[in-house]
Design a protein around this motif. Structure first.
Motif, short mmCIF file in Angstrom:
data_model
loop_
_atom_site.label_atom_id
_atom_site.label_comp_id
_atom_site.label_asym_id
_atom_site.label_seq_id
_atom_site.Cartn_x
_atom_site.Cartn_y
_atom_site.Cartn_z
N VAL A 216 0.80 -1.08 -0.03
CA VAL A 216 -0.04 -0.05 -0.22
C VAL A 216 0.80 1.36 0.19
O VAL A 216 0.76 2.29 -0.80
N HIS A 217 1.87 1.31 0.92
CA HIS A 217 2.68 2.50 1.11
C HIS A 217 3.53 2.25 2.15
O HIS A 217 3.73 1.17 2.81
N GLY A 218 4.78 3.17 2.10
CA GLY A 218 5.91 2.92 3.00
C GLY A 218 6.78 4.09 3.06
O GLY A 218 6.73 4.70 2.07
N ALA A 219 7.40 4.24 3.83
CA ALA A 219 8.61 5.21 3.77
C ALA A 219 9.28 5.19 5.10
O ALA A 219 9.11 4.41 6.04
N ASP A 220 10.46 5.96 4.94
CA ASP A 220 11.23 6.19 6.27
C ASP A 220 10.78 7.36 7.30
O ASP A 220 10.30 8.41 6.53
N ASP A 221 10.78 7.10 8.42
CA ASP A 221 10.57 8.30 9.54
C ASP A 221 11.61 8.60 10.03
O ASP A 221 12.30 7.88 11.06
N ASP A 222 12.14 9.65 9.48
CA ASP A 222 13.45 10.07 9.98
C ASP A 222 13.57 10.52 11.24
O ASP A 222 14.61 10.58 11.93
N GLU B 206 19.87 4.98 16.86
CA GLU B 206 19.05 5.50 17.99
C GLU B 206 17.64 5.02 18.05
O GLU B 206 17.03 5.26 19.08
N CYS B 207 17.33 4.37 17.05
CA CYS B 207 15.78 3.90 16.79
C CYS B 207 15.37 3.13 18.04
O CYS B 207 16.11 2.03 18.47
N HIS B 208 14.45 3.36 18.85
CA HIS B 208 13.77 2.48 19.92
C HIS B 208 13.37 1.20 19.52
O HIS B 208 13.30 0.30 20.33
N LEU B 209 13.12 0.99 18.40
CA LEU B 209 12.95 -0.59 17.90
C LEU B 209 13.99 -1.53 18.23
O LEU B 209 13.77 -2.76 18.20
#
Length: 173
Positions: free
Chosen positions: A43-49, A74-77
């Motif tokens: 459907v869609h997707g992108a980077d959340d900078d 640094e990403c919390h994931l």
């Protein structure tokens, strides 16, 4: 209170079940299963900078799934993956008024965290897993139909990191 009966004073209005988020270490590997094997449709997707993550949303069996992976140190994931491994991260429910929903939940003793009310196109708050019986529940208020593509990006563009979120729309870099 009997099983299935609402808590005294509860009248939470849920508009719809929106999606389930799944954290993965490798989006290409996850795409092979969820799209190539199981027949999901991109459907869609992108980077959340700002959050340092990449997401892909797809339709599978009439429901939307969100695949999430960290792309910055640094990403919390990363913490989530280290602690729990890959898998279920959250479920999202759409509500007509996220502030009212948060106030109702707090009044009933549920722990509500991480409100983000700055964007009128997507306002959100979370019910902490210890209040949600082990489930991170995202409540969101939105003006968009997220089951439709948000831009012109392709799955290949997203996997290559060529797309980012600009507000509530995707933009190819």
């Amino acid at each position: 209170m009997t099983s299935g009966a609402p808590a005294p004073g509860a009248n939470m209005k849920i508009l719809s079940f929106d999606h389930v988020g799944i954290v993965v270490r490798s989006l290409p590997d996850a795409v092979r299963l969820y799209i190539d094997v199981l027949g999901g449709e991109f459907v869609h997707g992108a980077d959340d900078d700002d959050r340092g993550m990449r997401t892909i949303q797809l339709m599978l069996g009439g429901r939307r799934l969100e695949l999430l992976t960290p792309v910055t140190p640094e990403c919390h994931l990363h913490h989530f993956l280290d602690r729990f491994g890959e898998g279920f991260h959250h479920m999202t429910l759409l509500v007509p008024d996220v502030e009212q929903a948060a106030a109702e939940l707090t009044g009933l003793g549920y722990e509500v965290v991480d409100p983000n009310l700055t964007d009128p196109e997507w306002r959100e708050v979370y019910i902490r897993p210890r209040s949600g019986f082990g489930t991170l529940i995202q409540l969101a208020e939105t003006v968009h139909d997220w089951n439709r593509p948000r831009g012109t990006e392709t799955l290949e563009d997203v996997l290559a990191g060529r797309v980012h979120w600009d507000g509530q729309r995707t933009v190819v870099r």
